[in-house]
Design a protein around this motif. Structure first.
Motif, PDB file in Angstrom:
ATOM      1  N   UNK A   1      52.546  51.545  29.156  1.00 35.80           N
ATOM      2  CA  UNK A   1      53.135  50.431  28.396  1.00 35.80           C
ATOM      3  C   UNK A   1      52.945  49.122  29.145  1.00 35.80           C
ATOM      4  N   UNK A   2      51.726  48.881  29.634  1.00 37.60           N
ATOM      5  CA  UNK A   2      51.442  47.734  30.479  1.00 37.60           C
ATOM      6  C   UNK A   2      51.721  46.392  29.830  1.00 37.60           C
ATOM      7  N   UNK A   3      51.410  46.238  28.539  1.00 35.26           N
ATOM      8  CA  UNK A   3      51.623  44.949  27.868  1.00 35.26           C
ATOM      9  C   UNK A   3      53.107  44.576  27.837  1.00 35.26           C
ATOM     10  N   UNK A   4      53.945  45.555  27.542  1.00 35.85           N
ATOM     11  CA  UNK A   4      55.389  45.289  27.501  1.00 35.85           C
ATOM     12  C   UNK A   4      55.927  44.963  28.897  1.00 35.85           C
ATOM     13  N   UNK A   5      55.450  45.687  29.908  1.00 40.58           N
ATOM     14  CA  UNK A   5      55.879  45.436  31.283  1.00 40.58           C
ATOM     15  C   UNK A   5      55.466  44.036  31.727  1.00 40.58           C
ATOM     16  N   UNK A   6      54.243  43.621  31.376  1.00 39.17           N
ATOM     17  CA  UNK A   6      53.758  42.295  31.755  1.00 39.17           C
ATOM     18  C   UNK A   6      54.598  41.197  31.119  1.00 39.17           C
ATOM     19  N   UNK A   7      54.842  41.299  29.819  1.00 38.04           N
ATOM     20  CA  UNK A   7      55.603  40.252  29.140  1.00 38.04           C
ATOM     21  C   UNK A   7      57.013  40.126  29.710  1.00 38.04           C
ATOM     22  N   UNK A   8      57.645  41.251  29.990  1.00 37.79           N
ATOM     23  CA  UNK A   8      58.991  41.219  30.570  1.00 37.79           C
ATOM     24  C   UNK A   8      58.967  40.566  31.944  1.00 37.79           C
ATOM     25  N   UNK A   9      57.949  40.863  32.732  1.00 34.70           N
ATOM     26  CA  UNK A   9      57.826  40.301  34.077  1.00 34.70           C
ATOM     27  C   UNK A   9      57.596  38.795  34.027  1.00 34.70           C
ATOM     28  N   UNK A  10      56.707  38.337  33.136  1.00 35.80           N
ATOM     29  CA  UNK A  10      56.415  36.910  33.027  1.00 35.80           C
ATOM     30  C   UNK A  10      57.623  36.119  32.531  1.00 35.80           C
ATOM     31  N   UNK A  11      58.406  36.719  31.659  1.00 36.27           N
ATOM     32  CA  UNK A  11      59.596  36.041  31.148  1.00 36.27           C
ATOM     33  C   UNK A  11      60.694  35.926  32.195  1.00 36.27           C
ATOM     34  N   UNK A  12      60.730  36.861  33.126  1.00 37.04           N
ATOM     35  CA  UNK A  12      61.786  36.866  34.143  1.00 37.04           C
ATOM     36  C   UNK A  12      61.366  36.175  35.438  1.00 37.04           C
ATOM     37  N   UNK A  13      60.081  35.870  35.596  1.00 40.92           N
ATOM     38  CA  UNK A  13      59.583  35.276  36.836  1.00 40.92           C
ATOM     39  C   UNK A  13      58.693  34.076  36.513  1.00 40.92           C
ATOM     40  N   UNK A  14      59.245  32.850  36.548  1.00 40.69           N
ATOM     41  CA  UNK A  14      58.466  31.649  36.211  1.00 40.69           C
ATOM     42  C   UNK A  14      57.245  31.452  37.103  1.00 40.69           C
ATOM     43  N   UNK A  15      57.353  31.801  38.394  1.00 39.66           N
ATOM     44  CA  UNK A  15      56.215  31.643  39.305  1.00 39.66           C
ATOM     45  C   UNK A  15      55.068  32.562  38.892  1.00 39.66           C
ATOM     46  N   UNK A  16      55.404  33.778  38.499  1.00 36.56           N
ATOM     47  CA  UNK A  16      54.379  34.717  38.043  1.00 36.56           C
ATOM     48  C   UNK A  16      53.742  34.224  36.748  1.00 36.56           C
ATOM     49  N   UNK A  17      54.554  33.627  35.871  1.00 38.44           N
ATOM     50  CA  UNK A  17      54.031  33.099  34.617  1.00 38.44           C
ATOM     51  C   UNK A  17      53.019  31.980  34.870  1.00 38.44           C
ATOM     52  N   UNK A  18      53.303  31.120  35.844  1.00 38.04           N
ATOM     53  CA  UNK A  18      52.374  30.048  36.197  1.00 38.04           C
ATOM     54  C   UNK A  18      51.086  30.605  36.801  1.00 38.04           C
ATOM     55  N   UNK A  19      51.227  31.631  37.652  1.00 34.32           N
ATOM     56  CA  UNK A  19      50.055  32.264  38.258  1.00 34.32           C
ATOM     57  C   UNK A  19      49.183  32.901  37.188  1.00 34.32           C
ATOM     58  N   UNK A  20      49.812  33.557  36.229  1.00 34.78           N
ATOM     59  CA  UNK A  20      49.074  34.204  35.149  1.00 34.78           C
ATOM     60  C   UNK A  20      48.349  33.175  34.284  1.00 34.78           C
ATOM     61  N   UNK A  21      49.006  32.084  33.981  1.00 31.96           N
ATOM     62  CA  UNK A  21      48.410  31.035  33.160  1.00 31.96           C
ATOM     63  C   UNK A  21      47.197  30.422  33.851  1.00 31.96           C
ATOM     64  N   UNK A  22      47.256  30.285  35.173  1.00 27.69           N
ATOM     65  CA  UNK A  22      46.174  29.634  35.919  1.00 27.69           C
ATOM     66  C   UNK A  22      44.992  30.550  36.175  1.00 27.69           C
ATOM     67  N   UNK A  23      45.252  31.839  36.432  1.00 29.14           N
ATOM     68  CA  UNK A  23      44.175  32.721  36.882  1.00 29.14           C
ATOM     69  C   UNK A  23      43.971  33.970  36.040  1.00 29.14           C
TER      70      UNK A  23
END
Length: 214
Positions: free
Chosen positions: A76-98
């Motif tokens: 269930x990788x997609x669900x795990x990723x979305x939950x992680x990005x929503x709870x961690x703003x720094x990770x969300x920025x890293x994901x958006x950039x790279x």
């Protein structure tokens, strides 16, 4: 060809390159078949679930194809990723950039090892055999990454994505996305067969040393 991006003549679109791809992929599949079977067994026994994972990527002339890898993430990788990005703003920025995460919560323990050594990408030899990919080429991207290519998109879409490429031997995840786009553009515009061989040779130490991988 994607609307708004004119047809661009690129040197990678030739029979010699395709012929080399077929011979190289067939040879590698025969030689590496014991390793492929061993990895498949380890993934199945240690993590359960499916052995392979196919993700939609953009191919030559904008066509979509299923890019195959050994599964390195939880089911269930997609669900795990979305939950992680929503709870961690720094990770969300890293994901958006790279479009990558250094600490990816989706990756399994055996998956981390396979990724470190790029062994998870070996099933892409089948993609090469059927013509979706090339041994050497631009990095296979998703549709939401096309926006990063800007005026270079037309030329990028003329080439088959590669199992390896300039991006693989130049730092992989250690370089910015703009640099990745630059590597892809340079490769497609300046392709030579000798250059492909040089990239393949340089890929071996890059993978063994795990430069820029996570």
């Amino acid at each position: 060809m994607t609307a708004g991006h004119p047809e661009v003549r690129c040197r990678t679109d030739n029979g010699w390159k395709r012929g080399f791809d077929i011979v190289a992929a067939l040879s590698a599949l025969v030689i590496l078949s014991p390793l492929l079977l061993l990895i498949a067994a380890i993934v199945k026994l240690t993590d359960g679930g499916s052995v392979f994972y196919g993700h939609s990527r953009v191919g030559r002339r904008g066509g979509m194809f299923r890019c195959w890898k050994f599964r390195t993430m939880v089911e269930n990788g997609d669900e795990v990723l979305q939950a992680h990005l929503q709870s961690d703003p720094a990770a969300a920025l890293e994901w958006e950039a790279t479009r990558k995460l250094q600490s990816d919560p989706r990756v399994t323990r055996i998956g981390a090892v396979l990724r470190k050594l790029s062994l998870d990408e070996l099933p892409q030899l089948f993609n090469i055999l059927v013509g979706d990919m090339s041994v050497v080429g631009p990095r296979p991207v998703t549709t939401d990454e096309l926006r990063y290519y800007g005026v270079h998109l037309g030329c990028y879409l003329r080439a088959r994505p590669g199992l390896t490429g300039l991006w693989q031997i130049s730092g992989r995840n250690d370089v910015s996305y703009d640099e990745r786009v630059s590597f892809d553009r340079r490769y497609v515009e300046n392709w030579t067969f000798v250059g492909d061989v040089a990239i393949i040779v340089r890929t071996v130490p890059a993978v063994c040393l795990s430069r820029g991988s996570y």
